[in-house]
Design a protein around this motif. Structure first.
Motif, PDB file in Angstrom:
ATOM      1  N   CYS A  79       0.813  -1.215   0.000  1.00  0.00           N
ATOM      2  CA  CYS A  79       0.000   0.000   0.000  1.00  0.00           C
ATOM      3  C   CYS A  79       0.847   1.267   0.000  1.00  0.00           C
ATOM      4  O   CYS A  79       0.376   2.329  -0.430  1.00  0.00           O
ATOM      5  CB  CYS A  79      -0.978  -0.003   1.174  1.00  0.00           C
ATOM      6  SG  CYS A  79      -0.218  -0.094   2.805  1.00  0.00           S
ATOM      7  N   LYS A  89      -3.715   9.835  -1.847  1.00  0.00           N
ATOM      8  CA  LYS A  89      -5.174   9.678  -1.761  1.00  0.00           C
ATOM      9  C   LYS A  89      -5.660   8.582  -2.700  1.00  0.00           C
ATOM     10  O   LYS A  89      -6.573   7.831  -2.365  1.00  0.00           O
ATOM     11  CB  LYS A  89      -5.868  11.005  -2.083  1.00  0.00           C
ATOM     12  CG  LYS A  89      -5.755  12.049  -0.979  1.00  0.00           C
ATOM     13  CD  LYS A  89      -6.590  13.277  -1.292  1.00  0.00           C
ATOM     14  CE  LYS A  89      -6.523  14.287  -0.152  1.00  0.00           C
ATOM     15  NZ  LYS A  89      -7.319  15.513  -0.449  1.00  0.00           N
ATOM     16  N   ARG A  92      -4.926   5.376  -0.971  1.00  0.00           N
ATOM     17  CA  ARG A  92      -5.747   5.196   0.232  1.00  0.00           C
ATOM     18  C   ARG A  92      -7.187   4.845  -0.115  1.00  0.00           C
ATOM     19  O   ARG A  92      -7.762   3.915   0.438  1.00  0.00           O
ATOM     20  CB  ARG A  92      -5.693   6.474   1.069  1.00  0.00           C
ATOM     21  CG  ARG A  92      -6.558   6.408   2.327  1.00  0.00           C
ATOM     22  CD  ARG A  92      -6.630   7.762   3.000  1.00  0.00           C
ATOM     23  NE  ARG A  92      -7.559   7.726   4.119  1.00  0.00           N
ATOM     24  CZ  ARG A  92      -8.044   8.809   4.722  1.00  0.00           C
ATOM     25  NH1 ARG A  92      -7.693  10.015   4.297  1.00  0.00           N
ATOM     26  NH2 ARG A  92      -8.887   8.698   5.716  1.00  0.00           N
ATOM     27  N   TYR A  93      -7.765   5.580  -1.048  1.00  0.00           N
ATOM     28  CA  TYR A  93      -9.197   5.420  -1.331  1.00  0.00           C
ATOM     29  C   TYR A  93      -9.495   4.324  -2.354  1.00  0.00           C
ATOM     30  O   TYR A  93     -10.603   3.790  -2.380  1.00  0.00           O
ATOM     31  CB  TYR A  93      -9.784   6.744  -1.828  1.00  0.00           C
ATOM     32  CG  TYR A  93      -9.823   7.825  -0.771  1.00  0.00           C
ATOM     33  CD1 TYR A  93     -10.519   7.619   0.420  1.00  0.00           C
ATOM     34  CD2 TYR A  93      -9.158   9.029  -0.960  1.00  0.00           C
ATOM     35  CE1 TYR A  93     -10.546   8.617   1.391  1.00  0.00           C
ATOM     36  CE2 TYR A  93      -9.191  10.030   0.007  1.00  0.00           C
ATOM     37  CZ  TYR A  93      -9.880   9.818   1.183  1.00  0.00           C
ATOM     38  OH  TYR A  93      -9.911  10.785   2.149  1.00  0.00           O
ATOM     39  N   SER A  96      -5.706   0.571  -1.728  1.00  0.00           N
ATOM     40  CA  SER A  96      -5.760  -0.090  -0.420  1.00  0.00           C
ATOM     41  C   SER A  96      -7.146  -0.633  -0.129  1.00  0.00           C
ATOM     42  O   SER A  96      -7.294  -1.709   0.462  1.00  0.00           O
ATOM     43  CB  SER A  96      -5.346   0.888   0.690  1.00  0.00           C
ATOM     44  OG  SER A  96      -3.956   0.884   0.846  1.00  0.00           O
ATOM     45  N   THR A  97      -8.160   0.097  -0.542  1.00  0.00           N
ATOM     46  CA  THR A  97      -9.533  -0.383  -0.332  1.00  0.00           C
ATOM     47  C   THR A  97      -9.778  -1.663  -1.111  1.00  0.00           C
ATOM     48  O   THR A  97     -10.381  -2.618  -0.602  1.00  0.00           O
ATOM     49  CB  THR A  97     -10.537   0.692  -0.771  1.00  0.00           C
ATOM     50  OG1 THR A  97     -10.309   1.887  -0.020  1.00  0.00           O
ATOM     51  CG2 THR A  97     -11.969   0.224  -0.554  1.00  0.00           C
ATOM     52  N   PHE A 100      -7.863  -4.456   0.562  1.00  0.00           N
ATOM     53  CA  PHE A 100      -8.534  -4.762   1.830  1.00  0.00           C
ATOM     54  C   PHE A 100      -9.752  -5.649   1.595  1.00  0.00           C
ATOM     55  O   PHE A 100      -9.930  -6.666   2.264  1.00  0.00           O
ATOM     56  CB  PHE A 100      -8.948  -3.450   2.501  1.00  0.00           C
ATOM     57  CG  PHE A 100      -9.734  -3.624   3.772  1.00  0.00           C
ATOM     58  CD1 PHE A 100      -9.107  -4.053   4.931  1.00  0.00           C
ATOM     59  CD2 PHE A 100     -11.099  -3.356   3.811  1.00  0.00           C
ATOM     60  CE1 PHE A 100      -9.824  -4.220   6.104  1.00  0.00           C
ATOM     61  CE2 PHE A 100     -11.829  -3.522   4.980  1.00  0.00           C
ATOM     62  CZ  PHE A 100     -11.189  -3.950   6.132  1.00  0.00           C
ATOM     63  N   ASN A 293      -3.488  -2.699   5.162  1.00  0.00           N
ATOM     64  CA  ASN A 293      -4.202  -1.764   4.286  1.00  0.00           C
ATOM     65  C   ASN A 293      -5.237  -0.953   5.043  1.00  0.00           C
ATOM     66  O   ASN A 293      -5.490   0.207   4.702  1.00  0.00           O
ATOM     67  CB  ASN A 293      -4.846  -2.539   3.141  1.00  0.00           C
ATOM     68  CG  ASN A 293      -3.847  -2.945   2.081  1.00  0.00           C
ATOM     69  OD1 ASN A 293      -3.523  -2.167   1.193  1.00  0.00           O
ATOM     70  ND2 ASN A 293      -3.322  -4.158   2.183  1.00  0.00           N
ATOM     71  N   ALA A 294      -5.810  -1.540   6.085  1.00  0.00           N
ATOM     72  CA  ALA A 294      -6.769  -0.794   6.903  1.00  0.00           C
ATOM     73  C   ALA A 294      -6.082   0.358   7.636  1.00  0.00           C
ATOM     74  O   ALA A 294      -6.685   1.413   7.851  1.00  0.00           O
ATOM     75  CB  ALA A 294      -7.447  -1.730   7.895  1.00  0.00           C
ATOM     76  N   MET A 297      -5.948   3.063   5.021  1.00  0.00           N
ATOM     77  CA  MET A 297      -7.303   3.534   4.718  1.00  0.00           C
ATOM     78  C   MET A 297      -7.853   4.451   5.797  1.00  0.00           C
ATOM     79  O   MET A 297      -8.459   5.480   5.518  1.00  0.00           O
ATOM     80  CB  MET A 297      -8.243   2.340   4.561  1.00  0.00           C
ATOM     81  CG  MET A 297      -8.089   1.532   3.287  1.00  0.00           C
ATOM     82  SD  MET A 297      -9.003  -0.021   3.427  1.00  0.00           S
ATOM     83  CE  MET A 297     -10.620   0.597   3.922  1.00  0.00           C
TER      84      MET A 297
END
Length: 427
Positions: A79, A89, A92-93, A96-97, A100, A293-294, A297
């Motif tokens: 990630c 971003k 992250r959005y 990683s989501t 996850f 990953n959380a 996030m």
């Protein structure tokens, strides 16, 4: 308790290639891997099933090496390595989501398989009814404990389990062959439902999430040589072995599940041990990567990984209770289609634009739309061009488009005046 999550792993905390290879092999050895062999051999000739599995896992090992070396070079999980191509971003959005969700899905699949098989073993060996839902809940939480503690617990678990699982799985297949013979081994289907290329695609799609998340484990390697050794010797032999054993047992015993084969030959306790150990070594890594990953996030501190991991495992267990495993094969294809093109962007950014040098790795703020557009284009290629080898075409399309766009427009980190943030900053 492991506390290094998004920050660079210090050299004193890194491990030998053998330790990491054991963790990689433990990921491969599981009941769904045997299921893959069964799925292949039911759709094509025995020979073509083995060829598909072997080629597929060689490709998987190559992807593991390419992705894993990035992790060992900069000492950070996937990630973080993705930030250069997608922005902070964007990673992250989106990325990683996506990872996850994939890891929760895999945790659910493994927990469901383990829970159902454990209940069946209790029924066949002791004559007692044990609700599968209760079994899923119990084993999901038990396997979660190892992931919560982190890499040292994974190392300890796989160092003990993997050598034993190699011996027991081979022994179980030999027992099945002795009991049922080899009469059906080459009894191929009249009309194959899958080509060799299709089998390769299924195999690589099966491990798509693992390839993408390779850096979550290889960040604990000291050198590139260690990463290549652990990836090649940990992934391919174990993966190919599971495909072969799953294919053999499906043909001779009409059952890919080794735990059930042990019951059929009169050794239910040994089957139960294999079931628990094989699922444990794989599933704990799913929850572990999901937790990493959380952290990104949810913008958590590094030392809160244990909590994020616990939440990931609980969500995966709940998904198992809702029956996610019932859509296993469709899940594999969707997973691969979504995940594989992201590797095209990550690999192109690091190995081509960054020339494979850690000092050229940067983490731009916001969204890197060049990477996001390239990833979506790669996904479109996979979905819209089924001819050839879709996953390879998707990865290449995403990577090539990203390179072209960066040459025409320029990445955020290539703009005049760009200053890379301190890598120790919280992401």
């Amino acid at each position: 308790m492991e506390t290094t999550t998004l920050a660079e792993v210090p050299m004193e905390e890194r491990k030998s290639w053998i330790d990491v290879a054991m963790i990689q092999a433990g990921i491969m050895i599981c009941v769904p891997s045997l299921m893959l062999g069964g799925m292949l051999v039911e759709a094509m000739s025995f020979k073509n099933a083995i060829i598909s599995g072997m080629i597929g896992y060689v490709i998987v090992a190559v992807l593991f090496c390419l992705m894993g070396v990035i992790g060992s070079d900069i000492g950070r999980p996937t990630c973080v390595t993705a930030i250069a191509g997608f922005g902070r971003k964007g990673t992250r959005y989106i990325i990683s989501t996506l990872i996850f969700i994939s890891m929760i899905g895999w945790f659910a699949v493994q927990t469901s398989v383990c829970g159902n098989a454990f209940s069946s073993l209790i029924k066949s060996s002791a004559g007692e009814d044990f609700p599968p839902q209760a079994s899923m809940a119990i084993w999901g939480l038990i396997m979660l404990v190892t992931a919560v503690y982190g890499i040292n617990a994974l190392d300890w678990l796989n160092r003990i389990s993997v050598p034993a699982l190699f011996v027991i799985t081979i022994a179980g297949t030999v027992l099945a062959v002795n009991k049922y013979g080899t009469g059906n081994l080459f009894n191929d289907p009249d009309k194959p439902g899958m080509t060799i290329v299709g089998g390769i695609v299924l195999t690589v799609s099966f491990m798509a999430a693992g390839c993408l998340a390779a850096s979550d484990i290889t960040r604990f390697q000291r050198t590139r040589r260690d990463t290549v050794l652990s990836s090649v010797l940990g992934v391919s032999p174990a993966g190919i072995l599971m495909v072969v054993l799953g294919a053999v047992m499906t043909r001779v015993a009409q059952q890919y599940d080794l735990t059930q084969v042990f019951v059929m030959v009169g050794l239910p306790i040994l089957g139960m041990i294999v079931l628990i150990a094989a699922t444990w070594t794989t599933n704990t890594t799913n929850a572990y990567s999901g937790g990493i990953n959380a952290v990104l996030m949810l913008r958590l501190a590094d030392d809160r990984r244990w909590l994020a991991t616990m939440v990931s495992g609980v969500l995966g267990t709940v998904c198992a209770l809702l029956g996610l495993a019932d859509h296993f094969e469709a899940f594999l294809y969707i997973l691969g289609d979504l995940l594989l093109p992201t590797m095209g962007v990550i690999l192109a950014d690091y190995w081509i634009l960054g020339r494979g040098k850690p000092e050229n790795f940067h983490m731009p703020q916001g969204f890197n739309w060049l990477g996001i557009v390239s990833w979506l284009a790669g996904y479109a290629v996979i979905r819209l061009i089924p001819q050839g080898i879709p996953f390879a075409q998707g990865i290449l399309a995403a990577g090539l488009l990203y390179i072209i766009l960066t040459k025409l427009i320029g990445r955020p980190q290539d703009k005049p005046g760009y200053v890379d943030a301190e890598l120790t900053d919280r992401l």
